[in-house]
Design a protein around this motif. Structure first.
Motif, PDB file in Angstrom:
ATOM      1  N   VAL A 262       0.829  -1.202   0.000  1.00 24.54           N
ATOM      2  CA  VAL A 262       0.000   0.000   0.000  1.00 24.54           C
ATOM      3  C   VAL A 262       0.861   1.248   0.000  1.00 24.54           C
ATOM      4  O   VAL A 262       0.548   2.251  -0.666  1.00 24.54           O
ATOM      5  N   LEU A 283     -10.130  -1.604  -5.679  1.00 25.68           N
ATOM      6  CA  LEU A 283      -9.659  -1.092  -4.386  1.00 25.68           C
ATOM      7  C   LEU A 283     -10.766  -0.320  -3.689  1.00 25.68           C
ATOM      8  O   LEU A 283     -11.533   0.428  -4.316  1.00 25.68           O
ATOM      9  N   VAL A 298      -1.862  -4.454  -1.523  1.00 26.68           N
ATOM     10  CA  VAL A 298      -3.069  -3.751  -1.948  1.00 26.68           C
ATOM     11  C   VAL A 298      -4.250  -4.711  -2.106  1.00 26.68           C
ATOM     12  O   VAL A 298      -5.413  -4.304  -2.000  1.00 26.68           O
ATOM     13  N   LEU A 301      -7.034  -4.684   0.445  1.00 21.38           N
ATOM     14  CA  LEU A 301      -8.040  -3.627   0.428  1.00 21.38           C
ATOM     15  C   LEU A 301      -9.017  -3.781  -0.748  1.00 21.38           C
ATOM     16  O   LEU A 301      -9.890  -2.943  -0.935  1.00 21.38           O
TER      17      LEU A 301
END
Length: 357
Positions: A262, A283, A298, A301
């Motif tokens: 992230v 996302l 990532v 998320l």
């Protein structure tokens, strides 16, 4: 009968054809009972046995018919989901997004042509063993397949002949909507003619219409009328999409690996689309007041899109494939690919806004 749009129906899986599952719908047993009773009524136990034999022969003819649809579709590179035999005869469900007029006609014609071939084999076999029980059975096989082929070749949707007519009009005009409209109205005309045959013809001849004929004709006419109506509605929907392209709703994406931390994610020119293995994720925000460690991948998320929410749709293509994919995957977001590479997403709200404008 080929039907791209049907969802899975309850039934008993009895076989597979080239990897395509074959189901016997529970409603088929009701059809078998009706045929057995109608044929065997008044003829005793032997009559009921003959009626049951006719029901099984019809089932085999339908499975051969639908199996031919499935094999032709597979040969042309289409994804076939299942083959089902049920009270209405049967249907073959496949992915229609790659259809062309020629492919549609070939898939539709495969079923009746197979029945015609089986009818010829049955007739030749019956001639070779005339006067025997085997000859009687082979003759019955020939007649059942001949009638099934001729009925399905009538040029009216939802019959195979109607799909061939749709393909011809589609090929000549370049508009599938026109093909659906013409073949759909032909289906409605056929439904009316069936009712007139069962009720009007006997009255004109001074006879009382047969009750069983009225019931069967009414049932068949209602099925054809409903299928024809669906084709006409589909034609109107497609006509509304003409002149609209996927570019008008496409939102460009930037593909990022799911393992990217992230903390390394910076501004992207398009909507971030996470690709992890064979799936795609959009996302989302971690929520107000929630701190995410910078080394978090990532993908943690992301919200995974449903399997199948991907469609090959290049800039300039029509909207239909994206809409069809949304319906089949039940996803309000689909990934658009060009040559297998993601370039944008399409969102249902954007499509609704465009079509409502």
């Amino acid at each position: 009968m080929t039907d791209p749009s049907r969802s899975p129906s309850a039934g008993l899986r009895i076989a597979s054809i080239a990897g395509v599952p074959v189901y016997l719908g529970w409603s088929w047993f009701a059809l078998a009972a009706v045929i057995t009773v109608v044929v065997g009524s008044g003829a005793g136990a032997v009559g009921y046995v003959i009626g049951l034999v006719y029901a099984v022969v019809l089932l085999l003819a339908v499975l051969a018919h639908e199996g031919a649809h499935a094999l032709m579709a597979r040969r042309l590179g289409l994804v076939v989901h299942r083959v089902v035999a049920d009270f209405l005869g049967g249907h073959t469900a496949f992915d229609s997004r790659a259809l062309t007029p020629g492919r549609a006609a070939a898939v539709a014609a495969a079923g009746p042509l197979t029945n015609l071939l089986l009818a010829l084999v049955g007739w030749l076999g019956a001639q070779a063993v005339q006067g025997t029980m085997a000859g009687l059975v082979l003759g019955g096989i020939g007649w059942v397949n001949l009638l099934l082929a001729l009925f399905n070749l009538l040029p009216a949707l939802p019959l195979d002949g109607g799909q061939i007519l749709e393909s011809l009009v589609w090929g000549v005009t370049g508009r599938r909507a026109s093909g659906l409209l013409v073949a759909g109205w032909a289906g409605r005309v056929l439904a009316v003619l069936i009712v007139l045959w069962a009720v009007g013809l006997p009255l004109v001849q001074g006879r009382t219409p047969d009750l069983i004929r009225i019931v069967w004709a009414g049932f068949i006419a209602s099925v054809i009328w409903r299928g024809a109506g669906q084709a006409i509605a589909s034609s109107q929907a497609r006509a509304a999409l003409e002149g609209r392209t996927i570019d008008q709703v496409a939102r460009p994406v930037t593909v990022i690996p799911g393992s990217l931390p992230v903390g390394s994610l910076g501004p992207t020119p398009g909507i971030p689309l996470v690709r992890e293995g064979g799936r795609y994720l959009l996302l989302g925000s971690p929520g107000e007041g929630v701190t995410v460690p910078p080394d978090t991948p990532v993908s943690a998320l992301g919200t995974a899109l449903p399997e199948g929410a991907v469609v090959e749709s290049a800039p300039g293509d029509e909207l239909v494939p994206a809409l069809t994919t949304m319906q089949s995957s039940r996803s309000s977001v689909v990934v658009l690919t060009d040559g297998g590479q993601p370039w944008a997403i399409a969102i249902a709200d954007d499509l609704n806004t465009l079509l409502g404008s």
